[in-house]
Enzyme design. Structure first.
Site, PDB file in Angstrom:
ATOM      1  CB  CYS A 216      -0.928   0.006   1.211  1.00 22.36           C
ATOM      2  SG  CYS A 216      -2.026  -1.415   1.262  1.00 22.36           S
TER       3      CYS A 216
ATOM      4  CG  HIS B 177      -6.535   1.467  -0.288  1.00 23.80           C
ATOM      5  ND1 HIS B 177      -5.364   2.106  -0.665  1.00 23.80           N
ATOM      6  CD2 HIS B 177      -6.158   0.436   0.499  1.00 23.80           C
ATOM      7  CE1 HIS B 177      -4.336   1.463  -0.132  1.00 23.80           C
ATOM      8  NE2 HIS B 177      -4.781   0.448   0.565  1.00 23.80           N
TER       9      HIS B 177
END
Lengths: 123, 375
Positions: free
Chosen positions: B77, B318
């Site tokens: 991430c 996301h």
């Protein structure tokens, strides 16, 4: 997202002469870090490791129930991180669809048909 | 050399299975180029996790960016912010004059549902989907009394309310704590509204040497780490220590004594517990006060330490590789005073934190913390 082919990455377990299930892992010769896997070096300090067995008893560090579809698994299923006594933290499946009591006792009871580490927990 | 964020841009964030990465990347890069007033760069760093091999050159050639150094980085991430700090280092050291950092990801065509760590790892093989990984931390917090279910839910309420003022956010809404807790259980105790959505998108930044113009946004400090082992000896939940250690590095690099000097913060809140743990690990609130801070408005717009004015990952969405650069875009706009109803008044110093994980036994694959400042 890779499909489960190739070597199985999950901890290898053995049954002792006493009938107990133990994780066949490694312990660091320098810092005593216990590892649930047959890795060539200690992940904490890089020193040499030796074969060590851990379990069957441990304590539930945390637990959850997965209630969504995950490839290769049928929800709901309960998972627990178990700190094996004087051993590593391992991820294990728990029977039922309730989280395991955190801080409670857990013990290895072998592997599931799918090869997942399984524990029974005190409720 | 001081490095400036000369321009930023993002595509729309959301489920966009009918679009391709060429189009998403173009939306982000064309906005960043226009914002910076440039039409070319000397090198490009691209952050992505799941995009196919060659994706960087594939999207860049479609916008005429060819024949220059192009590097692709992956740090879960934190891939987008990894691209940013590497681009920053290249400009800071004089290796290149003007560098593009681009993050991109198309999640909707890669996953039917939640992300599961690689099945080459025991956690992934055993079915520990990412929400379940964070649920372990949340359950532990509830067990030790470090947070309540209502405090977890308060993070979702806050970030969805912030997103009402962000037209780029995938989701927004004025939910109640009860509504968040009553949404479908995903992995106990995390409910649907406590989990980030599946998103496609791209985000970009152009970095150049600072020219000293008034109001210019510059990089004050940056740091990147990978995780040490997380195990039975760790005093904290998964991902806490890597964030705390990387933050210490970044604050030292920025010459700041305390993170509380920062006016506005964007953190990695892929799940509600993530924001609670991170605000504690950053040092923004005392240990164990993350939940209380969220429920009490401390981390809301108008509070002492506003966190995720954009709506965060929970609301903006996301798309993994794009997330870090979208966070940096938000802080850049905040420091320029361009955020309208979600503006943190007078913000001069901003911080971005991104933590990515999934590799078993490690306390995160990578964490990147960046401090930006308006001059």
């Amino acid at each position: 997202m890779s499909s489960p082919t190739g070597a199985d990455p999950r901890p290898e377990i053995h049954r002792t002469a006493d009938g107990d299930w133990v994780v066949a892992g490694r312990r660091c010769r320098a810092c005593a870090e216990p590892v649930a896997y047959a890795w060539p070096r200690c992940p904490a300090c890089g020193a040499e490791v030796e074969v060590a067995h851990f379990g069957p008893r441990g304590t539930v560090w945390s637990s959850t129930v997965v209630r969504i579809a995950v490839p290769g698994h049928t929800p709901p299923y309960a998972l627990a991180y178990v700190d094996l006594d004087d051993g590593p933290r391992v991820l294990a499946h728990v029977a039922g669809d309730e989280p395991a009591p955190i801080g409670g006792a857990a013990w290895l009871i072998g592997a599931s048909d799918d090869g997942d580490l399984q524990v029974e927990v005190a409720r | 050399m001081t490095v400036a964020v000369a321009g930023v841009g993002t595509s729309h964030f959301g489920r966009q299975p009918d679009r391709d990465l060429v189009g998403l990347a173009w939306d982000a890069v064309s906005e960043a180029f226009a914002d910076a007033g440039v039409d070319a760069v000397d090198a490009v760093w691209v952050g992505t996790v799941f995009a196919p091999a060659g994706v960087a050159q594939r999207v860049l050639r479609a916008m005429g960016i060819t024949g220059i150094p192009v590097l692709t980085v992956e740090n879960a991430c934190a891939s987008g912010t990894t691209a940013f700090v590497e681009a920053h280092e290249a400009v800071r050291t004089g290796r290149y004059g003007r560098v593009l950092a681009l993050g991109l990801e198309q999640m909707s065509t890669a996953f039917a549902g939640a992300i599961t760590p690689e099945t080459t790892d025991p956690e992934g093989r055993a079915g520990l989907a990412m929400p379940a990984m964070y649920a372990m931390s949340a359950a532990r917090y509830l067990h030790t009394g470090a947070a309540t279910p209502e405090q977890l839910a308060a993070v979702s309420v806050k970030n969805h309310a912030h997103a009402v003022h962000n037209p780029r956010a995938q989701y927004s809404g004025r939910y109640t704590v009860d509504e968040v807790l009553a949404s479908r259980m995903i992995a106990d105790p995390l409910t649907l509204l406590q989990c980030c959505p599946t998103s496609d998108g791209a985000a970009a930044a152009v970095l150049t040497a600072a020219d000293g113009a008034a109001g210019e946004v510059v990089v004050r400090g940056a740091a990147l780490r990978s995780g040490a082992p997380w195990n039975h000896r760790s005093p904290h939940v998964w991902g806490h220590d890597i964030v705390a250690d990387t933050t210490r590095d970044a604050l030292a690099d920025a010459g700041l004594d305390a993170v509380t000097d920062v006016d506005v913060v964007e953190v990695h809140d892929a799940f509600t517990i993530g924001e609670i743990v991170t605000t504690e690990a950053l040092g923004l609130v005392p240990p164990g006060d993350g939940g209380k801070a969220a429920a009490g408005g401390v981390t809301a717009l108008g509070g002492a330490h506003p966190v995720n004015p954009s709506g965060g990952l929970l609301s903006r969405g996301h798309p993994l590789g794009a997330t870090g650069l979208a966070q940096l875009a938000e802080i850049t706009w905040q420091l320029r005073g361009q955020c309208g109803a979600r503006q943190v008044e007078g913000a001069r110093l901003g911080l971005v934190e991104t933590m990515g994980g999934g590799v078993s036994v490690l306390d995160g694959n990578a964490c990147v913390v960046t401090v930006l400042e308006a001059r």
